[in-house]
Enzyme design. Structure first.
Site, PDB file in Angstrom:
ATOM      1  N   ASN A 239       0.879  -1.158   0.000  1.00 36.76           N
ATOM      2  CA  ASN A 239       0.000   0.000   0.000  1.00 36.76           C
ATOM      3  C   ASN A 239       0.925   1.219   0.000  1.00 36.76           C
ATOM      4  O   ASN A 239       1.523   1.555   1.023  1.00 36.76           O
ATOM      5  CB  ASN A 239      -0.859  -0.063   1.269  1.00 36.76           C
ATOM      6  CG  ASN A 239      -2.031   0.883   1.212  1.00 36.76           C
ATOM      7  OD1 ASN A 239      -1.960   1.905   0.540  1.00 36.76           O
ATOM      8  ND2 ASN A 239      -3.092   0.546   1.923  1.00 36.76           N
TER       9      ASN A 239
ATOM     10  N   ARG B  29      -2.499  -1.926  -3.820  1.00 36.31           N
ATOM     11  CA  ARG B  29      -3.694  -1.080  -3.792  1.00 36.31           C
ATOM     12  C   ARG B  29      -3.436   0.079  -4.749  1.00 36.31           C
ATOM     13  O   ARG B  29      -2.451   0.795  -4.610  1.00 36.31           O
ATOM     14  CB  ARG B  29      -3.923  -0.547  -2.380  1.00 36.31           C
ATOM     15  CG  ARG B  29      -4.992   0.509  -2.320  1.00 36.31           C
ATOM     16  CD  ARG B  29      -5.277   0.903  -0.893  1.00 36.31           C
ATOM     17  NE  ARG B  29      -6.276   1.948  -0.853  1.00 36.31           N
ATOM     18  CZ  ARG B  29      -6.054   3.170  -0.366  1.00 36.31           C
ATOM     19  NH1 ARG B  29      -4.866   3.494   0.124  1.00 36.31           N
ATOM     20  NH2 ARG B  29      -7.016   4.055  -0.362  1.00 36.31           N
TER      21      ARG B  29
ATOM     22  N   HIS C 134     -12.409   4.103  -1.526  1.00 36.32           N
ATOM     23  CA  HIS C 134     -12.558   3.184  -0.385  1.00 36.32           C
ATOM     24  C   HIS C 134     -13.294   1.914  -0.811  1.00 36.32           C
ATOM     25  O   HIS C 134     -13.844   1.196   0.014  1.00 36.32           O
ATOM     26  CB  HIS C 134     -13.354   3.814   0.777  1.00 36.32           C
ATOM     27  CG  HIS C 134     -12.660   4.932   1.490  1.00 36.32           C
ATOM     28  ND1 HIS C 134     -13.342   6.000   2.029  1.00 36.32           N
ATOM     29  CD2 HIS C 134     -11.345   5.148   1.766  1.00 36.32           C
ATOM     30  CE1 HIS C 134     -12.489   6.829   2.609  1.00 36.32           C
ATOM     31  NE2 HIS C 134     -11.271   6.353   2.456  1.00 36.32           N
TER      32      HIS C 134
ATOM     33  N   ARG D 110     -10.073  17.186   5.202  1.00 37.49           N
ATOM     34  CA  ARG D 110     -10.752  17.526   3.932  1.00 37.49           C
ATOM     35  C   ARG D 110     -12.153  18.056   4.205  1.00 37.49           C
ATOM     36  O   ARG D 110     -12.835  17.581   5.110  1.00 37.49           O
ATOM     37  CB  ARG D 110     -10.871  16.276   3.049  1.00 37.49           C
ATOM     38  CG  ARG D 110      -9.606  15.926   2.328  1.00 37.49           C
ATOM     39  CD  ARG D 110      -9.736  14.604   1.601  1.00 37.49           C
ATOM     40  NE  ARG D 110      -8.982  13.562   2.278  1.00 37.49           N
ATOM     41  CZ  ARG D 110      -9.080  12.264   2.006  1.00 37.49           C
ATOM     42  NH1 ARG D 110      -9.903  11.839   1.065  1.00 37.49           N
ATOM     43  NH2 ARG D 110      -8.360  11.388   2.663  1.00 37.49           N
TER      44      ARG D 110
ATOM     45  N   GLU E 268      -8.657  -3.823   4.353  1.00 40.81           N
ATOM     46  CA  GLU E 268      -8.328  -3.618   2.940  1.00 40.81           C
ATOM     47  C   GLU E 268      -7.244  -4.580   2.459  1.00 40.81           C
ATOM     48  O   GLU E 268      -7.334  -5.128   1.364  1.00 40.81           O
ATOM     49  CB  GLU E 268      -7.830  -2.182   2.735  1.00 40.81           C
ATOM     50  CG  GLU E 268      -8.982  -1.211   2.626  1.00 40.81           C
ATOM     51  CD  GLU E 268      -8.592   0.224   2.905  1.00 40.81           C
ATOM     52  OE1 GLU E 268      -7.661   0.441   3.708  1.00 40.81           O
ATOM     53  OE2 GLU E 268      -9.229   1.113   2.335  1.00 40.81           O
TER      54      GLU E 268
END
Ligand code: ADP
Length: 409
Positions: free
Chosen positions: A7, A96, A184, A245, A388
């Site tokens: 990742n 990923r 996601h 964010r 994940e």
């Protein structure tokens, strides 16, 4: 099969190794080794552990991603955190990949064509896609001809209908790839499958809303195991309020800032991605734990930040339920979703009219992969640990089982 998962973030390099037998286990297994390097200024935080209980943590100086990967891999096959005999014990490497663009959704064996496709959409997610491509090059250099597989974070949302995926701007936006992709996806998909398993229900019959609440936050509406809507869009900036964010704001604010305040694109990028959200409103932190503590102590702006966060979550979940035309279960996952009973309780409070009710005792007891709804409620509420990396390892296992993997990259 030993599956190495990489990742590659803009300022981090994470990796883990799973050992998978002849069939996939029903419950997610732990990784046999995991390592992480996070850059901050000229130093990097390095942490490694293996399933035997050995671990190492250090503050080190690591200049490049290549050095970081070399260091991580070294600790995988040598020293006290060793988990395998050497590089040849790795059967497949899964990456990923944040953005697959309009062409690539399915997990894909990394070929020159796939790499150039990832490169061609890197304008959509420059920091991420370039880091991931670099990771693939470095793996090829260090591990030779081991098969590599790209798993796209946008992939799960490929099933969104055009009405959800298209912005109501000019039609040529869609033709130019300016559309809603959603992110996601790897974890939303994992949660939908795990939810069906925990509920003992056929995934094809379920209407789910999954709430991924980490540093980045997004919701997905999932009908019969397929994503039909999500809150992130063209970039991971749309939708819910997040740590730093903003989530969705009136686009008129952007033109105002450009015209009246002479903002450059870089300044806009910075304010929306790094100086907004929980941090921007509270002025204290992007970390929900600190927001909750300050809010309890009466810090006005922390309280406002928390209230906006919860308000936007409620309104987003309401929208997802409306798109689904009902809901069987609401799933909380990732850092805030898994660890904050306060946020879960505040969000669920307004959905009692749907007979979506928490069991306060279960909610308070650090649940993990558990049903925390009141026993007699109609709608189930689950907390599912984000996995994940395991999802990527599973996709790699599946692809290797079904494909004759070309040796090469
Ligand atoms: P990422 O999106 O980077 O993978 P995580 O899913 O690990 O991040 O979520 C990180 C966030 O989870 C932290 O910023 C913090 O706000 C939140 N978090 C972690 N533990 C708790 C807790 N006990 N209570 C509230 N929030 C928490």
């Amino acid at each position: 099969m030993n599956v190495l998962v990489l990742n590659s973030g803009s300022s981090s390099q994470k990796s883990c190794l799973y050992e998978v037998g002849d069939s996939l286990p029903e419950n997610p297994p732990g990784s046999v080794w995991e390592g992480k390097i996070e850059w901050a200024d000229d130093k990097a935080q390095y942490s490694i552990k293996n399933s035997g209980g050995a671990s190492r943590q250090d503050l080190i100086s690591v200049g490049s991603r290549e050095e970081a990967i070399e260091r991580l891999l070294g600790s995988l096959w040598s020293g006290k955190t060793q988990a395998i005999s050497g590089p040849s014990a790795i059967d497949v490497v899964g990456h990923r990949v944040v953005h697959g663009g309009p062409q690539h959704f399915e997990p894909s064996i990394v070929t020159a064509e796939v790499k150039s496709a990832i490169e061609s959409v890197s304008v959509f997610a420059p920091l991420h896609n370039r880091a991931e491509l670099e990771g693939m090059e470095i793996v090829a250099k260090k591990l030779g001809a081991v098969p590599q597989i790209a798993v796209f974070d946008t992939g799960f949302h490929r099933t969104m209908p055009l009405s959800a995926a298209t912005y109501p701007g000019p039609y040529h936006w869609l033709e130019q790839g300016i559309r809603r992709y959603g992110f996601h996806g790897i974890n939303h998909q994992y949660c939908s499958q795990r939810a069906a398993q925990l509920l003992g229900k056929d995934p094809n019959s379920l209407k789910l809303v999954t709430c991924h609440l980490g540093n980045g936050c997004s919701l997905a509406a999932i009908f019969g195991g397929r994503s039909v809507d999500t809150t992130m869009g063209f970039t991971p900036l749309e939708g819910l309020m997040m740590g730093t964010r903003s989530g969705s704001v009136d686009p008129g604010i952007l033109t105002y800032l450009i015209r009246q305040r002479q903002f450059s694109s870089q300044q806009l990028d910075e304010v929306l991605n790094q100086k907004s959200g929980l941090l921007g409103v509270s002025g204290i932190s992007n970390d929900m734990r600190q927001i909750l503590t300050a809010s309890r102590k009466g810090h006005e702006r922390a309280k406002l930040a928390l209230d906006i966060y919860v308000h936007r979550l409620r309104s987003g979940i309401g929208a997802m339920i409306a798109v689904l035309g009902g809901v069987d279960a609401l799933v909380f996952t990732a850092g805030v979703g898994e660890n904050s009973p306060e946020v879960r309780a505040a969000v669920c409070e307004n959905f009692a009219f749907l007979d979506l009710r928490l069991d306060p005792g279960k909610n308070a007891q650090s649940p993990l992969d558990e049903d925390i709804s009141a026993p007699d409620a109609t709608v189930r509420i689950l907390v599912i640990h984000a996995q994940e990396d395991w999802m990527i390892a599973r996709e790699c296992w599946n692809l290797v089982q079904t494909a004759t993997t070309p040796r090469g990259h």
